[in-house]
Design a protein around this motif. Structure first.
Motif, short mmCIF file in Angstrom:
data_model
loop_
_atom_site.label_atom_id
_atom_site.label_comp_id
_atom_site.label_asym_id
_atom_site.label_seq_id
_atom_site.Cartn_x
_atom_site.Cartn_y
_atom_site.Cartn_z
N UNK A 106 46.58 57.81 36.30
CA UNK A 106 46.11 57.21 35.05
C UNK A 106 47.20 57.28 33.99
N UNK A 107 47.30 56.25 33.19
CA UNK A 107 48.37 56.12 32.20
C UNK A 107 47.94 56.74 30.87
N UNK A 108 47.81 58.05 30.82
CA UNK A 108 47.31 58.72 29.63
C UNK A 108 48.20 58.52 28.42
N UNK A 109 49.50 58.50 28.59
CA UNK A 109 50.40 58.38 27.45
C UNK A 109 50.78 56.96 27.08
N UNK A 110 50.22 55.97 27.74
CA UNK A 110 50.61 54.57 27.53
C UNK A 110 49.64 53.88 26.57
N UNK A 111 50.00 52.65 26.20
CA UNK A 111 49.16 51.86 25.31
C UNK A 111 47.98 51.25 26.07
N UNK A 112 46.99 50.78 25.30
CA UNK A 112 45.75 50.25 25.89
C UNK A 112 45.93 49.05 26.81
N UNK A 113 46.83 48.10 26.54
CA UNK A 113 46.95 46.98 27.48
C UNK A 113 47.31 47.43 28.90
N UNK A 114 48.19 48.42 29.00
CA UNK A 114 48.55 48.93 30.33
C UNK A 114 47.38 49.68 30.96
N UNK A 115 46.63 50.41 30.16
CA UNK A 115 45.46 51.12 30.67
C UNK A 115 44.41 50.13 31.17
N UNK A 116 44.22 49.04 30.42
CA UNK A 116 43.24 48.02 30.82
C UNK A 116 43.66 47.38 32.13
N UNK A 117 44.94 47.11 32.29
CA UNK A 117 45.43 46.55 33.54
C UNK A 117 45.22 47.53 34.69
N UNK A 118 45.49 48.81 34.45
CA UNK A 118 45.29 49.84 35.47
C UNK A 118 43.82 49.91 35.89
N UNK A 119 42.93 49.90 34.91
CA UNK A 119 41.50 49.94 35.21
C UNK A 119 41.07 48.67 35.95
N UNK A 120 41.65 47.52 35.59
CA UNK A 120 41.32 46.26 36.28
C UNK A 120 41.74 46.31 37.74
N UNK A 121 42.90 46.91 38.01
CA UNK A 121 43.34 47.04 39.41
C UNK A 121 42.37 47.93 40.19
N UNK A 122 41.98 49.04 39.60
CA UNK A 122 41.01 49.91 40.27
C UNK A 122 39.66 49.21 40.43
N UNK A 123 39.28 48.40 39.47
CA UNK A 123 38.04 47.63 39.57
C UNK A 123 38.07 46.70 40.77
N UNK A 124 39.19 46.00 40.95
CA UNK A 124 39.34 45.09 42.09
C UNK A 124 39.27 45.88 43.40
N UNK A 125 39.94 47.02 43.45
CA UNK A 125 39.89 47.85 44.66
C UNK A 125 38.47 48.35 44.95
N UNK A 126 37.77 48.77 43.92
CA UNK A 126 36.41 49.27 44.10
C UNK A 126 35.46 48.16 44.55
N UNK A 127 35.58 46.99 43.94
CA UNK A 127 34.72 45.87 44.33
C UNK A 127 35.06 45.38 45.73
N UNK A 128 36.34 45.42 46.10
CA UNK A 128 36.72 45.06 47.46
C UNK A 128 36.12 46.01 48.48
N UNK A 129 36.19 47.31 48.19
CA UNK A 129 35.57 48.29 49.08
C UNK A 129 34.06 48.08 49.17
#
Length: 96
Positions: free
Chosen positions: A16-39
């Motif tokens: 998780x990108x704790x020290x980064x800005x929100x746009x990068x965090x949102x992208x990270x969460x979106x990638x995990x969302x795609x992985x979770x929905x794929x599973x």
């Protein structure tokens, strides 16, 4: 659930990108969302692949709820770290 969720949560929090800005965090969460929905989609397939069956829950509900759950996991982790780092009274002073 016991064998899947803890390791996945550890991986999610480890990267998780704790020290980064929100746009990068949102992208990270979106990638995990795609992985979770794929599973989840794979588990909904007919046998022998699928083993998961919805009751009243729906794939759309998962797509809407998962980002909030991922934020809750990260927030809970930050809270636990905050509690661990909070100054406490030394053991010697507690006995007095």
């Amino acid at each position: 659930m016991i064998c899947l969720l803890p390791p996945v949560n550890i991986l999610y929090l480890n990267w998780f990108l704790f020290g980064k800005r929100w746009p990068k965090k949102i992208l990270y969460i979106a990638v995990w969302e795609v992985l979770m929905l794929g599973y989840e989609w794979i588990t909904l397939l007919p046998a022998p692949w699928g083993y998961f069956h919805y009751g009243w829950w729906d794939f759309t509900i998962s797509a809407l709820v998962n980002p909030f759950l991922l934020l809750i996991v990260a927030g809970f982790y930050k809270w636990v770290v905050w509690l661990e780092n909070k100054k406490t009274v030394p053991a010697e002073q507690q006995l007095q």
